[in-house]
Design an enzyme around this catalytic site. Structure first.
Site, PDB file in Angstrom:
ATOM      1  CE1 TYR B 219      -3.770  -2.197  -0.233  1.00  0.00           C
ATOM      2  CE2 TYR B 219      -2.548  -3.503   1.353  1.00  0.00           C
ATOM      3  CZ  TYR B 219      -3.561  -3.389   0.435  1.00  0.00           C
ATOM      4  OH  TYR B 219      -4.350  -4.460   0.164  1.00  0.00           O
ATOM      5  CG  PHE B 367       3.984  -9.850  -6.562  1.00  0.00           C
ATOM      6  CD1 PHE B 367       5.073  -9.221  -7.141  1.00  0.00           C
ATOM      7  CD2 PHE B 367       4.140 -11.142  -6.088  1.00  0.00           C
ATOM      8  CE1 PHE B 367       6.283  -9.876  -7.273  1.00  0.00           C
ATOM      9  CE2 PHE B 367       5.340 -11.806  -6.221  1.00  0.00           C
ATOM     10  CZ  PHE B 367       6.414 -11.173  -6.817  1.00  0.00           C
ATOM     11  CG  HIS B 368       5.535  -9.387 -11.635  1.00  0.00           C
ATOM     12  ND1 HIS B 368       5.877 -10.315 -10.698  1.00  0.00           N
ATOM     13  CD2 HIS B 368       6.707  -8.845 -12.062  1.00  0.00           C
ATOM     14  CE1 HIS B 368       7.200 -10.350 -10.567  1.00  0.00           C
ATOM     15  NE2 HIS B 368       7.727  -9.466 -11.382  1.00  0.00           N
ATOM     16  NE  ARG B 429       6.589 -16.458  -5.146  1.00  0.00           N
ATOM     17  CZ  ARG B 429       6.231 -15.551  -4.227  1.00  0.00           C
ATOM     18  NH1 ARG B 429       5.415 -15.875  -3.237  1.00  0.00           N
ATOM     19  NH2 ARG B 429       6.660 -14.333  -4.294  1.00  0.00           N
TER      20      ARG B 429
END
Lengths: 187, 540
Positions: B219, B367-368, B429
């Site tokens: 954020y 998140f990319h 990942r």
């Protein structure tokens, strides 16, 4: 724009905003309730208990000594699988389990943080050294599944792939007759 | 009026320079793990590169953008000279020093622990000290934003704080507090071990500390983007902010509820009980609220611009928007990526659904899409918007800017959508390579190849971005006028104290964090026998 008009449009704006905010809050409350419902009613939830274990003594005594690793058929018909992750393999590297049976996976790490994931299923848990991870599993179909380490554990991480072999219930019961701990290493 | 242009430009240029390097590393990583580049596979180099990519993109790049933009906001929105310019430069040089200190051990392969550290893996102590310096440098910025606002308050008692500055200071407080989690982990746990003073570490406790930082930091990355949504976009496309107070509420909500939610990163961890996991899951759901409010307010603000341009009808106004305006384009792309990324985020935070995708390539895709996509594309927009005011020269390559934004958007979609797909298939990942010869993995080869192509599209776009800015430094001089922020439809004459100050909300943020983290941290810290031997990286 006269003051009166401006006042009117401000009221419209406030009303529309309130409506939208209410919708947004309802969406979020719904999501939280759904999660609570699924968690309580269907008992789908992360591991509730915290259990600790000394990773430097795993091989010496206790639940995770080498002779106790692998799959075991319990008296009530359920199966318990015990495994360890270490740089850069799982022990046992091939886990054999019956289909259509409640299985409890109990696993931990002997060194750094690892993870266990069984492809094509929702079996997915972290292995943190010092703590025991417990994960319920159940496989509907027989077959082979890949079980990679899903957490970075240093330079050999990409080579850390285990396997889960799901075999027929009766075959498994046959194999379990001899006692001991089962695995499919070398098969 | 922007006085300290050099200071602001220094932050932006350093940000974009390290961004360029990290982007190149990212594209290289995509290439060597795909079936088209297997002959280059070297896990050791791959994880060095991944550590550098993550450290720069996670800590250095967004922090510098937030700082540079923050100084610009402070001067332009408050219309006062920046107080504490020397301190600001000191903060800047601390970040330079910290980045250099961190990057040397990474380059030498002595700190391949990725940017999330992963104790008991322990890298070279200078890597961690470098990260600490970067954070300390940014804390100077936090203090300066607070000081500048209070100087302005004294000169303008009771006046509404300009929205951009209100949000900027909220963002700085959020950062200061969220960085405490990683700071505690580094100072109390990792650095003593890395320095050789201790040989054991509680990996479970360290992961909890890091989760304190790991979600709210997102954020913090998001704040400049949201400030741009509210205070730049409506002005740039000829509209108005639909509601000033809704904007303030959104920023306050971020400040309060973004903090105490990070434990959803440990859903699959054995060291946290189910109860706190559920609380954090519910709070994470709550943090969707400010975004839902923002989507509404910004769409309404954009609609105003369209109707002022003659747009009519229920949906007819959409065609009347200035689609050739780069700011409009960036906003639209950002919203699309935020939509997909946000939907994925709701799945990640779900107490139950997380198990399906935890630590798979899906997370990387998520998140990319949010950070690299929705957030960074607005960083581009911020730079394009500010540049003429920082250089005194017009940016004339509008066509090039539009192409650059299009490429970034397409590149990000092509990169992340296949990742989501293979994540559902269970591809883990952080893998240096895959054995595509294995019949069970072979079907994923196409998806990984597509991602790699997307990575190169992103690289081309990133290079174009830097070229456009560099060319802007040499364009003919022009009168760019004062830097303006968007006005609200109903520009407030007075604002309630609660929407004009941060004190109450900062207090609430701290209390909520302590209640949501205090008990688990104290229990873990007090439990005996959970520390494990450290495993040093690169020590042979």
């Amino acid at each position: 724009m006269s003051t009166e008009e401006a006042h009117g449009s401000a009221e419209v704006a406030a009303r529309v905003e309130r409506r939208w905010a209410t919708i947004a809050v309802i969406i979020i409350v719904m999501m939280a309730l759904l999660a609570a419902f699924a968690g309580i009613h269907r008992a789908t939830m992360p591991q509730p208990r915290v259990e600790i274990i000394d990773p430097s003594r795993l091989h010496l005594s206790g639940e995770f000594v080498e002779s106790n690793l692998g799959s075991v058929l319990e008296a009530n018909g359920n199966v318990t699988v015990r495994a360890i992750g270490q740089q850069y393999s799982f022990t046992p590297s091939c886990i054999v389990v019956p289909n259509d049976t409640p299985i409890t996976l109990r696993a931990t790490s002997a060194d750094v943080v690892h993870g266990i994931l069984v492809q094509g299923t929702n079996v997915n848990t972290m292995l943190v050294p010092g703590y025991i991870s417990e994960q319920p599993m159940r496989f509907a179909k027989t077959g082979d599944y890949l079980m990679p380490c899903q957490e970075f554990c240093a330079f050999g991480h990409e080579g850390m792939w285990g396997k889960v072999k799901v075999i027929d219930k009766t075959d498994f019961a046959d194999r379990a007759k001899g006692g001991g701990r089962l695995s499919c290493v070398g098969e | 009026m922007l006085v300290n242009r050099k200071l602001i430009l220094a932050h932006f240029w350093l940000a974009f320079a390290v961004f360029g390097i990290a982007l190149t590393l990212g594209a290289w990583q995509m290439f060597i793990r795909s079936p088209i580049g297997t002959w280059l596979s070297n896990p050791e180099l791959y994880y060095r590169s991944l550590t550098a990519h993550g450290t720069v993109m996670g800590y250095v790049f967004p922090t510098l953008v937030a700082m540079g933009f923050g100084y610009a906001i402070s001067e332009a929105a408050l219309r006062q000279r920046l107080v504490g310019v020397r301190w600001a430069w000191a903060g800047f040089w601390l970040i330079v020093a910290g980045s250099i200190m961190a990057v040397i051990p990474i380059a030498l392969g002595r700190a391949s622990v990725l940017y999330t550290f992963y104790p008991p893996l322990i890298g070279n102590v200078f890597y961690y000290l470098g990260v600490v310096l970067v954070v300390v440098g940014s804390w100077i910025w936090v203090a300066l934003m607070s000081v500048n606002l209070s100087v302005w308050r004294k000169a303008n008692p009771g006046a509404p704080v300009p929205l951009a500055m209100f949000a900027n200071v909220a963002g700085s407080y959020l950062w200061a507090w969220t960085a405490v989690g990683a700071a505690l982990e580094l100072l109390l746990q990792i650095i003593p071990v890395a320095a050789g003073l201790k040989t054991t570490i509680d990996a479970g406790l360290a992961r909890v500390f890091f989760s304190w930082t790991l979600h709210a930091i997102v954020y913090f990355w998001l704040m400049p983007t949201y400030i741009a949504y509210y205070t730049i976009v409506p002005r740039a496309i000829g509209g108005r902010v639909y509601s000033d107070s809704m904007a303030r509420i959104a920023f306050i909500l971020f400040l309060v509820v973004a903090m105490p939610i990070g434990m959803h990163h440990t859903f699959a961890d054995p060291q946290v009980g189910a109860g706190f996991k559920f609380i954090h899951s519910a709070f994470t759901a709550l943090v969707a609220l400010p975004t839902l409010l923002t989507v509404f307010t910004i769409c309404a603000s954009v609609e105003i611009a369209a109707r002022l341009r003659g747009g009519r009808g229920m949906f007819g106004w959409i065609g009347a928007l200035p689609w050739d305006n780069p700011m409009m384009l960036a906003l639209a792309f950002s919203f699309v990526m935020l939509g997909f990324g946000g939907a994925g985020g709701l799945i990640n935070m779900s107490y139950q659904l997380d198990a399906s995708i935890h630590n798979t390539q899906w997370i990387t895709g998520h998140f990319h899409l949010i950070f690299g996509g929705a957030i960074v594309i607005m960083y581009f927009a911020i730079a394009y918007d500010l540049w003429p005011h920082l250089t005194g020269r017009e940016l004339i390559d509008l066509r090039l800017i539009r192409i650059q934004l299009w490429l970034w958007f397409v590149g990000m979609i092509v990169t992340t959508f296949p990742w989501h797909w293979v994540g559902i298939l269970g591809m883990p990942r952080r893998m240096a390579y895959f054995d595509f010869g294995d019949p069970a993995i072979a079907p994923q080869a196409l998806s990984v190849t597509l991602s790699a192509i997307g990575g190169f599209v992103l690289l081309v776009s990133g290079i174009m971005f830097i070229v456009i800015l560099a060319r802007g430094m040499r364009a003919p001089q022009a009168d760019t006028g004062p830097y303006q922020f968007a006005l609200a439809v109903h520009q407030p004459a007075t604002v309630p104290v609660a929407l004009n100050t941060h004190g109450l909300w900062v207090a609430l943020m701290i209390v909520l964090t302590l209640t949501n983290y205090g008990y688990p941290i104290v229990t873990l810290a007090l439990s005996e026998g959970t520390s494990v031997p450290a495993v040093y990286v690169g020590a042979q």
